[in-house]
Design an enzyme around this catalytic site. Structure first.
Site, PDB file in Angstrom:
ATOM      1  N   CYS A 272      -2.656   9.320  -1.095  1.00  0.00           N
ATOM      2  CA  CYS A 272      -2.955   9.300   0.602  1.00  0.00           C
ATOM      3  C   CYS A 272      -3.367  10.897   0.767  1.00  0.00           C
ATOM      4  O   CYS A 272      -4.020  10.847   1.769  1.00  0.00           O
ATOM      5  CB  CYS A 272      -1.848   9.162   1.314  1.00  0.00           C
ATOM      6  SG  CYS A 272      -0.522  10.393   0.790  1.00  0.00           S
TER       7      CYS A 272
ATOM      8  N   ARG B 272      -8.750   7.968   4.540  1.00  0.00           N
ATOM      9  CA  ARG B 272      -9.639   7.029   3.965  1.00  0.00           C
ATOM     10  C   ARG B 272     -10.418   6.318   5.015  1.00  0.00           C
ATOM     11  O   ARG B 272     -11.720   6.319   5.164  1.00  0.00           O
ATOM     12  CB  ARG B 272      -8.893   5.999   3.221  1.00  0.00           C
ATOM     13  CG  ARG B 272      -9.678   4.742   3.004  1.00  0.00           C
ATOM     14  CD  ARG B 272      -8.705   3.442   2.476  1.00  0.00           C
ATOM     15  NE  ARG B 272      -7.698   3.312   3.324  1.00  0.00           N
ATOM     16  CZ  ARG B 272      -7.954   2.488   4.466  1.00  0.00           C
ATOM     17  NH1 ARG B 272      -9.240   2.005   4.986  1.00  0.00           N
ATOM     18  NH2 ARG B 272      -6.780   2.266   5.320  1.00  0.00           N
ATOM     19  N   ARG B 273      -9.667   6.095   6.267  1.00  0.00           N
ATOM     20  CA  ARG B 273     -10.486   5.677   7.425  1.00  0.00           C
ATOM     21  C   ARG B 273     -11.426   6.590   8.045  1.00  0.00           C
ATOM     22  O   ARG B 273     -12.500   6.437   8.340  1.00  0.00           O
ATOM     23  CB  ARG B 273      -9.193   4.997   8.315  1.00  0.00           C
ATOM     24  CG  ARG B 273      -8.419   3.865   8.013  1.00  0.00           C
ATOM     25  CD  ARG B 273      -7.408   3.587   9.104  1.00  0.00           C
ATOM     26  NE  ARG B 273      -6.757   2.422   8.481  1.00  0.00           N
ATOM     27  CZ  ARG B 273      -5.416   2.303   8.539  1.00  0.00           C
ATOM     28  NH1 ARG B 273      -4.617   3.269   9.411  1.00  0.00           N
ATOM     29  NH2 ARG B 273      -4.739   1.363   8.431  1.00  0.00           N
TER      30      ARG B 273
ATOM     31  N   LYS C 119       0.888  -1.224  -0.004  1.00  0.00           N
ATOM     32  CA  LYS C 119       0.081   0.133   0.134  1.00  0.00           C
ATOM     33  C   LYS C 119       0.879   1.452   0.082  1.00  0.00           C
ATOM     34  O   LYS C 119       0.257   2.249  -0.496  1.00  0.00           O
ATOM     35  CB  LYS C 119      -0.800   0.067   1.294  1.00  0.00           C
ATOM     36  CG  LYS C 119      -0.236   0.347   2.626  1.00  0.00           C
ATOM     37  CD  LYS C 119      -1.507   0.398   3.621  1.00  0.00           C
ATOM     38  CE  LYS C 119      -0.824   0.483   5.115  1.00  0.00           C
ATOM     39  NZ  LYS C 119      -1.829   0.747   6.072  1.00  0.00           N
ATOM     40  N   ASP C 120       2.167   1.245   0.104  1.00  0.00           N
ATOM     41  CA  ASP C 120       2.983   2.165   0.399  1.00  0.00           C
ATOM     42  C   ASP C 120       3.784   2.459  -1.067  1.00  0.00           C
ATOM     43  O   ASP C 120       4.305   3.896  -1.137  1.00  0.00           O
ATOM     44  CB  ASP C 120       4.213   2.315   1.097  1.00  0.00           C
ATOM     45  CG  ASP C 120       3.818   2.328   2.724  1.00  0.00           C
ATOM     46  OD1 ASP C 120       2.755   2.624   3.209  1.00  0.00           O
ATOM     47  OD2 ASP C 120       4.447   1.435   3.697  1.00  0.00           O
TER      48      ASP C 120
ATOM     49  N   ARG D 182       2.243   4.382  18.679  1.00  0.00           N
ATOM     50  CA  ARG D 182       1.031   4.748  18.321  1.00  0.00           C
ATOM     51  C   ARG D 182       0.222   3.985  19.514  1.00  0.00           C
ATOM     52  O   ARG D 182      -0.879   4.554  20.339  1.00  0.00           O
ATOM     53  CB  ARG D 182       0.244   4.428  17.190  1.00  0.00           C
ATOM     54  CG  ARG D 182       0.443   5.614  16.188  1.00  0.00           C
ATOM     55  CD  ARG D 182      -0.093   5.190  14.710  1.00  0.00           C
ATOM     56  NE  ARG D 182       0.774   4.281  13.729  1.00  0.00           N
ATOM     57  CZ  ARG D 182       0.402   3.882  12.710  1.00  0.00           C
ATOM     58  NH1 ARG D 182      -0.790   4.343  12.277  1.00  0.00           N
ATOM     59  NH2 ARG D 182       1.166   3.354  12.066  1.00  0.00           N
TER      60      ARG D 182
ATOM     61  N   ARG E 179       0.496   9.763  14.788  1.00  0.00           N
ATOM     62  CA  ARG E 179       1.475   9.177  13.776  1.00  0.00           C
ATOM     63  C   ARG E 179       2.500   8.515  14.825  1.00  0.00           C
ATOM     64  O   ARG E 179       2.530   8.412  15.844  1.00  0.00           O
ATOM     65  CB  ARG E 179       2.175  10.344  13.275  1.00  0.00           C
ATOM     66  CG  ARG E 179       1.618  11.131  12.154  1.00  0.00           C
ATOM     67  CD  ARG E 179       1.272  10.430  10.751  1.00  0.00           C
ATOM     68  NE  ARG E 179       2.438   9.690  10.514  1.00  0.00           N
ATOM     69  CZ  ARG E 179       3.522  10.205   9.865  1.00  0.00           C
ATOM     70  NH1 ARG E 179       3.580  11.326   9.545  1.00  0.00           N
ATOM     71  NH2 ARG E 179       4.541   9.332   9.502  1.00  0.00           N
TER      72      ARG E 179
END
Length: 315
Positions: free
Chosen positions: A215, A103-104, A52-53, A127, A121
């Site tokens: 993103c 997105r989330r 996904k990166d 986190r 972050r």
């Protein structure tokens, strides 16, 4: 043949800048640039990414030589210890949920309007520490794959099904990037390809590429292979989730991996080289992504994404 492999650990821009939301940094290759520089200089022979990166367009001379079998692609909720046993739906009004993903946030604002969302972050350890040791967040949302790979399944309080939150393009899969002209390494890593994952991720990456997403805008997907049918669901959202477009399309594919190379050796589909997976199936998956993107664009997706990008830039 005995092969000796040396693992070189590296950090990237995305790892180093922890006080700014990913969508605000303005760098397309947040988690890949330094790795690709080392690959270009022949300091390493292959690099492993969270797929996904990886941008949908790779730098010239590079290709994704392998996509490994996908871990669970869904997002996971990790609750503050004081909220054990609850879910996002049962958290009290105005509870704060941490996520660094537009997105989330867009999807969850739409699904759980009683909650508030705040950027968070750092790596997984950072986190989780911010969640556990302070009262700033009632919960955080992370990729379930990362938690499971770290052996932290016990921290998962809730798995978000696609009805609540569809996932990011390529989420849960690992991509191995190599030099396109390094046939020896390309042949070696190609045995790691997982056919179903490859076809699903080609469709997802094609959808994202044709939308010109990234993103800085909320784009989400969900893919399934059932028999010889590949289903792709894709959606775009406004930043607050109030406006959205979502649809599903399907195409026929073959998931039979061949012992010999299939078709054009140099064929790439959204940056992926998969020599032993039928080229017709890869092309069908890529076309599926384009067709679904065109469908959403015909319904106004470009306008939603343009406004989302402008509002994000202005924040």
């Amino acid at each position: 043949m005995l092969l000796s492999i040396t693992v070189v650990a590296m950090t990237t821009i995305g790892d180093k800048i922890l006080d700014t939301a990913l969508s605000k940094i303005g760098e397309k290759s947040l988690f890949t640039k330094e790795l690709e520089t080392a690959l270009e200089k022949n300091e390493v022979d292959l690099v492993v990414h969270s797929l996904k990166d990886l941008p949908t367009t790779l730098p010239p001379g590079f290709t994704i030589g392998a996509i490994c079998k996908r871990e669970i692609p869904f997002d996971a909720v990790v609750l503050h210890p004081s909220h054990a046993g609850k879910s996002l739906g049962t958290l009290v009004e105005r509870s704060i949920v941490g996520t660094s993903s537009l997105r989330r946030a867009a999807q969850l604002k739409r699904r759980f309007p009683h909650l508030e969302f705040k950027d968070i972050r750092g790596n997984l350890n950072t986190r989780l520490k911010k969640l556990d040791e302070k009262d700033d967040y009632s919960a955080i949302v992370l990729a379930a794959a990362g938690l499971r790979r770290m052996g932290w399944d016990s921290r998962i309080s809730q798995i978000l099904e696609p009805e609540d939150c569809m996932y990011a393009v390529g989420q849960g899969a690992l991509g191995v990037e190599v030099r396109m002209n390094d046939s020896e390494v390309l042949d070696m890593v190609s045995t790691l390809h997982h056919t179903e994952t490859v076809l699903r991720c080609i469709a997802e990456r094609s959808f994202m590429k044709h939308l010109e997403g990234g993103c800085s805008v909320p784009v989400a997907v969900h893919t399934v292979i059932n028999g010889n049918q590949l289903y792709l669901t894709g959606a775009v959202y406004s930043l607050d989730g109030s406006d959205s477009l979502k649809d599903t399309m399907q195409t026929s594919v073959s998931t039979q991996t061949q012992d010999e190379e299939c078709g054009d050796d140099d064929a790439q589909h959204v940056g992926v080289t998969a020599k032993r997976i039928p080229q017709s199936s890869q092309a069908a998956a890529e076309k599926l992504g384009i067709d679904l993107a065109n469908l959403l664009l015909s319904k106004g997706a470009k306008e939603i994404l343009t406004v989302a990008r402008q509002l994000n830039d202005a924040r």
